[in-house]
Design an enzyme around this catalytic site. Sequence first.
Site, PDB file in Angstrom:
ATOM      1  N   HIS A 186      -3.849   4.183   6.811  1.00  0.00           N
ATOM      2  CA  HIS A 186      -2.768   3.713   5.937  1.00  0.00           C
ATOM      3  C   HIS A 186      -1.404   3.957   6.566  1.00  0.00           C
ATOM      4  O   HIS A 186      -1.205   4.918   7.309  1.00  0.00           O
ATOM      5  CB  HIS A 186      -2.844   4.422   4.579  1.00  0.00           C
ATOM      6  CG  HIS A 186      -4.126   4.189   3.849  1.00  0.00           C
ATOM      7  ND1 HIS A 186      -4.312   3.133   2.988  1.00  0.00           N
ATOM      8  CD2 HIS A 186      -5.305   4.864   3.861  1.00  0.00           C
ATOM      9  CE1 HIS A 186      -5.541   3.181   2.493  1.00  0.00           C
ATOM     10  NE2 HIS A 186      -6.156   4.222   3.014  1.00  0.00           N
ATOM     11  N   ASP A 215       0.835  -1.208   0.000  1.00  0.00           N
ATOM     12  CA  ASP A 215       0.000   0.000   0.000  1.00  0.00           C
ATOM     13  C   ASP A 215       0.866   1.251   0.000  1.00  0.00           C
ATOM     14  O   ASP A 215       1.751   1.414   0.841  1.00  0.00           O
ATOM     15  CB  ASP A 215      -0.883  -0.068   1.251  1.00  0.00           C
ATOM     16  CG  ASP A 215      -1.742   1.173   1.470  1.00  0.00           C
ATOM     17  OD1 ASP A 215      -1.902   1.959   0.522  1.00  0.00           O
ATOM     18  OD2 ASP A 215      -2.275   1.327   2.586  1.00  0.00           O
TER      19      ASP A 215
END
Length: 602
Positions: free
Chosen positions: A415, A241
Site C-alpha cells: 500500500h 487507498d
Amino acid sequence: MENNTTKNHQDNRKRYSGKRSATSSEQSKSAVPAVPVKKAPVAKPKREPRRTPVRIIPLGGLNEIGKNMTVIECSNDMFIIDCGLAFPDTEMPGVDIVIPDFTYVEKNRDKLRGVVLTHGHEDHIGGLAYLLKKVNVPVYGTKLTLGLVEGKLKEHGLYGKANLNVVSHRKTVRMGCMAVEFIRVNHSIPDAVGMAVHTPAGIIVHTGDFKIDYSPINGEIIDLTRFGELGSKGVLALMADSTNAERPGYTQSERKVGESFEKLFTKAEGKRIIIATFSSNIHRIQQIVNCAEKYGRKVAVFGRSMINVISTAIELGYLDVPKGIIIDIDMMNRYDSSEIILITTGSQGEPMSALTRMAMNDHKKVNITPMDFIIISATPIPGNEKFVTKVVNELMKSGAEVVYEAMYEVHVSGHACQEELKLIQALTKPKFFIPVHGEYKHLKKHAALARELGMPKENVIIGEIGNVIETDGNKMKIVSQVPAGKVLVDGLGVGDVGSIVLRDRKHLAQDGLIIVVVGIEKASNTIVSGPDIISRGFVYVRESEELIDNARHLLASTLATCSIQDFREWNSIKTRLRDALSDYIYEKTKRSPMILPIIMEI
C-alpha cells in the site's frame, strides 16, 4: 411669508441653473462634441451546468479493514466495485468470515449492470460468491483476478454458472450510462488495477489498493501517465487507498525483499528453510523460486490456499517456475534438509494454518528442529500480533532460528505511503476527495494530507458504510442512508448468527452454563425427579460438591413453594428457578453463568 420665501429660493435656483446651463452650452459649442459613455454591463457569476446526479454508496471498507464494496449509481444504472470479506475479531466467537450486507443491491437488482474487481485479494473478492448466489450479473476483472475468483466459485458450486469477463489495462467497459476504464497499478499481487469511472457528472477515479513501485518484479509500472491525463481533463472525485496514510515517505519496492532473501539464504546454509507468507503474494513467491534455483534447492508448498494460488499463477503464466524446482510434499524425504525450502501459510498466526501446526508439533509431515531456519515474511495485521508472537515463541522453543519483519527487511507493504498518496492527488487534481479502505484514523489522516495539498475542507468527505454520497458535478454531499453492515458466515449458515447469538456465545465463553433438569408428572402436577444440575464451563462438579448440593436444595425449596397455577404455566416455574439459582450463584462466586431450566413431562 414662509411660502413666499420658498418660492424665491426656487426661482433663484432656476435662474442659477439656467445661467450654468447656458454657460455650459456656450463652452460646448467651441469644444469637441462629447461621446456618450456606456456603462459596462455587470458580469453575472457563471452558473455551472447541473448534470445528472451520481451516487457513491460504500457498503464496506470504511472505518474497517477488509470487506471492501462500493456501489456507483446513476439514473437507472448501477454497478459494484469489489465484493470482499473480512475476518472475524475476538467479539465474534465461532464466526468464520464476515461479508457485506447485500440488502440494497438485492432490492435494486434490476439496475445492476455488473461487478468490477480491482485485484484478487480476499478482502476484495472473498464475498463475491455469496453475492452471485443472490444476483447473477456479469463480473469484470483481469486474468489473474478472475482465475482466483474461479477457485472461489468452485468451492461454492458456481463454477461455469457465473458470467466472467477478462479485461486488461486501459480497456473500458460500459455500465449503462456510465463506463469503467481500467488503469494498471502496483500492489502485492499482480494484475491489480485502479479505475476511472466516466459518469454524466464527471470522472471519478478509484485507485483500488495500490503503491508506486518503479522496479516491480514483473516490470509493469503503475500507469501514472494515465492518471495525469485524467487530471488534465478534470477529475470530479478521487477515491484513494488509505491503509498506509499514517506512514511517511514511500513504500519500498518488492525487490528489497528479494535482496534480503539472498542474504538470509546464505546465512541458512546447511539448514532447511521455511518461509511463511501471504498465499496471494505471487511476486514474493517468484523471488523465493529464483533464490531456490540459484542455491540449488527444491521447493515444497504447504497450505491449501497457497497450493491453489500457486497452481493458478503457474497455469496463467504469472509465475515462472523452472521444471523440477517445485516438488510434491511426499517427495521431501528423498532430499537432504539443506536442499529444501518450504513455502507455507500461517504468517498471521492463524490457529489452523500449516505454520501454527508445525510450531505446536501437530503437523503430520513436518517436525521443527534446530536445523530449521524460519522466515516469517509478513507484517501482523492489527489484532493478530499475539497470535504471531505465540507462534514465534513456540518455533524458538523447538530450537529453530526465526527471522521476522522487525529483524530484517523480509516484508514490504503493498500500500502507498504519504508521498505516493500526495503524488496521486497532484496528478489527478480532483475537485472532491473521498478517502477509502481503512479505519477511521487512516481516513482522517488521508483527508488531512489532501487538505495540505490545497483541497478545501468542505470538498473532503469522510463517509461511513451505508452513506449515499451524491454529486451533480458542482457539489458533493451525503444525502441519505441505505441498509449496510456485517453479515456473519458460520459454516454453511449465512446471516443466521446475529447479535443475540453472539451475545449468548460470549456469555457462555465468559461464565459458562448451568442446566437445571426437573421431571414433572403432568396428571398430578408432582415432581418425580430432580432437580438435577449439570455444569459446563462454570465449575467442575466433583470439585464443587458443596456448592452444587446447596444449589440443588435451594431449587427443591423453590419448587415446593410453587402453586398449582405455576405448575400449569411451566414458564413461570422456569423463571422462578432461574432467578433463585442466579442470585445464589452470584452471591457465592460473583459469576453469572447462563442458566437453562429444562422441565420434562413424565
